[in-house]
Design an enzyme around this catalytic site. Structure first.
Site, PDB file in Angstrom:
ATOM      1  CE  LYS A 190      45.044 -44.822  13.604  1.00  0.00           C
ATOM      2  NZ  LYS A 190      46.439 -45.223  13.358  1.00  0.00           N
TER       3      LYS A 190
ATOM      4  CE1 TYR B 234      44.069 -46.515  16.645  1.00  0.00           C
ATOM      5  CE2 TYR B 234      41.960 -46.900  15.572  1.00  0.00           C
ATOM      6  CZ  TYR B 234      43.328 -47.104  15.635  1.00  0.00           C
ATOM      7  OH  TYR B 234      43.935 -47.885  14.695  1.00  0.00           O
TER       8      TYR B 234
END
Lengths: 274, 274, 274, 274, 274, 274
Positions: free
Chosen positions: D144, D140
Site C-alpha cells: 500500500k 500487504y
C-alpha cells in the site's frame, strides 16, 4: 436574548454594501444604536439607526464617525480586486483612519471584514490554519493583510481588540462550483460577526468565514474561542450547480488555490482588466 | 570569485543610508554596475557606480530607475519609527513603486530590507521561526509587513523573487545589552545580502539577520537555502557593555520582546514623540 | 579506535560501485571482515575482505550472502533512474531479498543507501525534515521509498535496525551549481555510514547525507542521534563552478526541487530517454 | 444529481471483491459506463456495466483495460496479508501497470484503496494525521505504501490525480471490539469513493476511511478538501459486541496499534501462517 | 568581565554536592557573595563565601536562607532515584520551601537543577524539544517535574524567573557509552548556569544540559535565548570507552530511552533496590 | 449495555463530593460493585455499593482500599485552591498512595480527575492541545500536574493505565459567563468517565472535559481515542447569564486565561485569602 444590548453604539462601515446591508439588520439586537457609514446613500433609517455619509479616505471624517461608539464593524473599503489608487485610499488609508478613530475615541473592539484573498495563493490541500503566513492573490488581498497586520499592532500596543474575519464567498446563494466549498450564507455571516462581537475574549484573532459545507479545505479550529457555529450548508445547491457548470480542471489556479479566479487575474492597473 | 559578475546592474535604494553606504561597497563584486538610488546626495561615484536621485514616493521616477537592472536591493524608505505620512509615502507607496518597476522592467530578483520590527511583539522565549505570524511593533514594522506581503504577491503572481531580510540591529558595533543578541555586523550584513543575491533559488523567502551571537532567540533554519553563514559575534563586546549598562528588568517590554524599545514607544503622531 | 572492531563481518552490497568502492576502504576499521557483494568484478581483495559475486535479483544467493554477517551496508541496486524492470529486479526485489536474509540469519543492523530522490519533489524552501512525506522524483526514487517502508516493517515487526541514509550527491567533487548545496564528499559519506554503524541506537532512522555546505535546504536535526558530523564543505569549489556554469533559472524544476534534474526527466521507459 | 454523469467511463478494478461489488452499484450514478475489472467472474452485467477479465500482473492487459476511461477506482490486488510473490505480482506490479495505463491513456484521476495497514504500527494515542510517516504492519501494508509513493510520483511528474483512501475495516457490520472504532460501513465507503471522484481538486491526497464512530484515534482533517462526511456509526453495535467479546488487554499490539491483529502476524512466507 | 558582579548575593543549595562544589567556584565572578547551603559540611570558606547549614525539609530555615539574596541556584535535594519519603522531604517539600523563600524575600531569579530524568522515557529518536510533555523515569524524575511545574506557577503568578536546566550526565568524565552523548562537562555545567544567571530574559525556561557531543538526541534550540554555548565534547573519550565496554543492545530500555538505566529500575521502595 | 459489567469492582475516591456523588450513580452500570471512598459520610448505600471511610493521607488505609478493585476513579483530594499543607496531604501524598495501591494490588486502569487548573495560565486564543506544557494557576493546579506526571511514570514503568481528565467547570448549571465555554454538565461528566473506563486503549492519556459549547478555546482531538462525545451545551443558558452578568474586560486575567479567576488569586497561605 439579553434585555440590555451588548453595545451602546456600533459603527458599521460599508453599510450600503452587499454584506453591510445584511449586517445592518442582523446586528440590530446587539446595540442600542447602529451608526451606518458609507459614501453611498443608505435608504430609510430604522429607529435604531443613524447615518454617517463620508469617504474613508477622509481622515477627519472617519475619526469623527468613531466617536461615541463602543464597537466597530469595519466592512468598508474596496469590495474586490481593483486599481492601486482605490486600494490605497479606501482600504489602506481608510482602514488606518478607522483604527486611529478607535484609538483616539477609546473603541475597544473591531470586527474586520478580511478575506480569503489574504491567503488566496495557498492550495486547498495545504489545509492551512489561521496562523499560516499570508499569501495574497491581488492588491485587494494585500490590503487585507495590511489591515490584519495593522490591527495586530493596535492590539499589542494600544489594547484594541480585533477579530479579522476572512470571509470566503458571501452571496445570496452559491454561484459556481468553487462556492460549493467557499460559500458563507448571509445568515452564517451574521452569526460570525455576532460571535466576534459577543465572544468574551477576542484579543487579536483571525477566523475563516465559511458555512458548514462538506468540502473543508482549511482548519478553522484556531478561532474556536469566538464561538462561531455555522448552521448552513451548500449541499442543497450542489446538484443544481453541478448540472449547469462544467467539471473544472483540477490544475487550474482557480481550482488549485483558495483564492479561486482571483489567482488568475493580471495586475488591475494593466488594461484591459478582466 | 567568478570572472563574470552575477548581475549586470543592481539597483540599490537607500544607497546613502547607514546600511546602503556599506552595501554600495560590499556588493561591488556582484555586478558590473551598481545604480545608487537615494534622495540624498551620494558623494563621489566609483567607476562601477551610477547615481539616481529621486524620492521613492515619485512613482514614475522610481519605475524609471529600475529600467535596465536585473536585481534590486531595496533598502530605501523610512529607517525607523516615524509618522504615518512618511511611512505611507516612503515605505508603503515607495515600495509599491519599486515592485511595479520590477514588474514592468522584468527585474527577476529583489532583496528587501525588512526588519525585526515586523515581528517585534513576539517574545524572545517564543523562539519563532520565519513562518510565524507578523506582530509589528510600530508603523515602521507595519510597513515592513506590507512589503513582505506585497512581495509574496509579486512572486506568486508575477514570478519576481524576493528575499525579505529581517535585519535586527546593524550598527558599527553593539551599543546596548539588547544588541548583544540582536546585533548584525556590517560585514555579516553584506554577507547576508550577498547570499540572497547569489542563492540558486529564493522564491519568496524570509530570513533573520543576526550575527553568530551566543543568545539566539529565533530559529533561523527556515532560510537555510539562502546560504547565509554569519562570521561575527558580539562576544568581544560583552564585558564592556555589561560594565557600563545596568541590568535590565526581564519583564520590561524592551527586554521581553524581540522589538526591544520600539515596543515601548507610543504612537508616532502623538506629540511629543520620543 | 577500539582494539576490537565493532562488527565481526559486514556485508557490503554494491561494493564495486562508486560509493561502494570507497566504503570498502573506509569501513575497514569497523569489522574483522568485510564481505564485498556485487555482480561486477571486485579487483584484488585485501586481507580483511571476502568476495560474493551474485545478482541481488537472485533470492537464494542474496540470502546466502547474509549468513554470518552482523551488519549489512546495502548500497547495491540501481544507481540512478532507469527502466522499470531493472528497478523492480535490482532495487525492489533485490532489497527484499537482503531484508529476508537479515531476518533469516539474524543480522541486527542495516545501513541503507536511500537517496534525495525519495523526496526529490519537495521544494528547497520547504525545509523538510526527515519525517516529511515521501515525494519521489522517478522510479529510482520510488524504489528508495519502497525500501524505507520495507525496512520500517522489519524494525517494527522483526527488530532489525535500519538507518536509511538519503544521500544527496556523492561524487569526487561537486560538478555543478546544484551540488554546491547537495554535495556529500566521499570522506563525509564514510563518516555518515560509520556513524550509522556505531550509533548506540538506530531503530529505524532516516538521515540526510550532505556535507557542511553553506546552503542548507533541509533540516537534518531529526537524525542527530546518529552522531554524524560532516567535516567537508563545497565552499572551496564555489568560485570555480560559478565561473564555468550559467546562472540557473530559479523557477526551473531542476533548481526548485531537491531532486534537481531528475524532476525534469520523463518516464524512463519512454524512448528516447535522456 | 446532475443530469450528466461526472465521468464517461470508470474502470473499477477488484470489481468482484467485497468492496468492489458494493462500489459497482454505488458508483453507478457517477459514470455512463463502469468497466468492471477482475480475474474472477463478475456475474450478470447491468446496462451500464462492461466486463474486463484479466490478471493485474498482465501488464498489457491492464494497460489495455484503462483505454477509454476517464477515471480509475483501483480496488484490485491482494486483499489482505499474504505471501511475497502474490503481493509483488498483484499489488506492486499490478498497480504499476494500472498507473502506466493511466499515463498512456490519459486518465486524469485515480481513487486507490489504500489501507490502515500502511500506517498500522502507529499507536492509537499518537493521533496521527494523513501526513505521518508510513509504518506498515506487513507486506500487504508495504505494498500500500508503494502505491501511495508511486501515485505521488505520477501526480508530481505526470499530472495524474490520486486519492489514496486508507480504508480501515469495511465489512457488512463491525465484527469485534476494534471495529467499534475502525469500522467503515459499506454506505460510507461508497460515500468516500464518491467524494474522491467528485472533489474539485484532489492532486495527491491521502484520506482515512472510517465511519463517524465515537472513538477517533486519527486526525482526518487533512483530507477535508475531499468533502467526505460519514453518516454511519458503530454505536448501535456496541452493546452486542461488548456482550459477546472479552475485554482486550490494552498492551496487546492488536489493541495498541492502528493495524490491530495484523501487527501480531509473523512473516507470511513462514509456515504455518495464521 | 564586568567590574561589578551581576548579583549581590547568590544562594547556592546543594553546595556540598558533586555539582554544587564546582559551581561554588565557577559562579564566584557573578556575585559579591555566594551563600552556600547544604546539610553537609562545606569545608573552608573563601572570602566571598558564607555558609548556611540546614535541611531543605525545614521550611523556616530554608526561607530564612533566602533572605538578602537576589538569585538562587537550586541544586539541592535528592541527587538520584531514592525512596519516596526522601524525595518528598528533600525535593518536593524542600523545593517548595525554596520558592516560598524567593517569594517572601523578593528573589527575582532561580536557576534550578532539573534533570534528564524528567523526560527520561522519551526515546532518543523522538528528538524532543524543551516543550515535550514530561515522561519521568522514576520518583526522582517526578520530583523534577514537580519543581518545573511549581516554578512555572511562581513565574506566571508571582513574577519569579526560573531557568530549569535538565542536566543529563555531569561527572568528571564520561563513564559509559551512554555518556558519550549525555555527558555535560563540569566546565560546560558552569557555563550553562552562568548563562542562565546572566541572560537578559529568562521568564520560565527549560533547557537541556549536554556538552557539544556528536550524538544529539534532543533539540536544544528552544533555549537559545539563554545563550549557552557548550565548549566541550566527549569525542576524546570515545575510543577508550568503546574499547572497554560492550556494545549495547539497541532495544534495551537503557539504550532506547533518554533516561538510560533509570528506566530499568524498579520502584525504589521495593526491596532490594539496585 | 453488556450483560456483564466491564469491571468487577471500581474504587471511587471523593465519592461524597460534588462530582463523586454523581459518578456514584452514573458509573453503576460499569461494575458489579462500586467501593465508595471518602473521609466524609456517604449516606445510605445501594445494593451495589460498599463504603470505605478514610483519609487519603493515610497510606496504609488508602492502599488497603484499592485491594480487590480492577479500576480506580480517583476524584478525591482537595477540590479547589487551598493551603499548601492540605494540597500536600490530600492531593500529592494522597494520590501517591492511590497509585501505590494500584501498583501493589494490580489495578490496571485509573481515571483521574485532573483539572483545567493544570493548564490555567494558557490563553484562550492559544488553542492548546492535550500535549501543551503545563501552566498551573495555583497550588491546586500544581498538584494536578504532579499526579499527571506521577501517573505517566506508573504507565511507562509499571503498566498502569491512566486517563487524566482535565475537568473544566462541572456544576449543576453554568453560573457565569466563563462557564458558557468551560461548563461540563454532570451528564457529560459521567459520559467522559464512562468513556475513559471503557475505551479499548488508554495508556496514559490527557483529555479536556467540556460539554459541546459553542466557544471552544482548546483542541480536544488528541483524546479522540477515548471516545467521549459530549451531548450537552450551554446555549440554553446563554441569554439568562448574559442578562444578569456584566460584560467582562477581555484583558482581565480571569477572562484571558483558561483558568479564569484562579489566575487572579494570591497565594493561598497569605492571609486573608479570597
Amino acid at each position: 436574548m439579553p434585555a440590555t444590548p451588548r453595545y451602546d453604539r456600533i459603527l458599521l462601515t460599508g453599510a450600503a454594501g452587499r454584506l453591510g446591508s445584511r449586517l445592518r439588520q442582523g446586528l440590530a439586537p446587539l446595540a442600542r444604536t447602529i451608526r451606518l457609514a458609507d459614501r453611498e446613500p443608505l435608504g430609510d433609517l430604522a429607529a435604531n439607526e443613524e447615518a454617517a455619509i463620508f469617504d474613508l479616505a477622509d481622515m477627519d471624517a472617519t475619526i469623527a464617525a468613531t466617536k461615541g461608539c463602543d464597537a466597530i464593524v469595519h466592512f468598508g473599503g474596496a469590495a474586490m480586486e481593483t486599481g492601486w489608487q482605490t486600494i490605497l485610499d479606501s482600504s489602506i488609508r481608510g482602514s488606518y483612519h478607522v483604527y486611529e478613530g478607535a484609538r483616539k475615541h477609546g473603541v475597544r473592539r473591531v470586527v474586520y471584514a478580511s478575506s480569503v484573498h489574504a491567503i488566496g495563493f495557498h492550495a486547498l490541500e495545504a489545509h492551512i490554519g489561521v496562523d499560516a503566513p499570508v499569501r495574497p492573490d491581488g492588491l485587494y488581498g494585500v490590503s487585507k493583510t495590511f489591515v490584519e497586520s495593522l490591527s495586530r499592532l493596535y492590539w499589542d500596543k494600544f489594547g484594541i481588540e480585533t477579530a479579522c474575519l476572512r470571509i470566503f464567498s458571501s452571496f445570496p446563494e452559491p454561484a459556481d462550483r468553487r462556492m460549493l466549498w467557499s460559500y458563507l450564507s448571509f445568515d452564517d455571516c451574521v452569526r460570525l460577526v455576532t460571535a466576534a462581537l459577543t465572544a468574551p475574549r477576542v484579543g487579536h484573532s483571525i477566523a475563516f468565514g465559511m458555512s458548514d459545507n462538506p468540502v473543508k479545505p482549511v482548519d478553522t479550529s484556531g478561532a474556536g474561542h469566538l464561538g462561531f457555529v455555522p448552521q448552513d450548508s451548500t449541499e442543497p445547491f450542489r446538484a443544481g450547480i453541478e448540472a449547469r457548470t462544467p467539471v473544472p480542471d483540477p490544475k487550474a489556479p482557480a481550482v488549485r488555490y483558495l483564492g479561486g479566479w482571483f489567482c488568475e487575474l493580471g495586475h488591475p492597473d494593466d488594461e484591459p482588466t478582466r
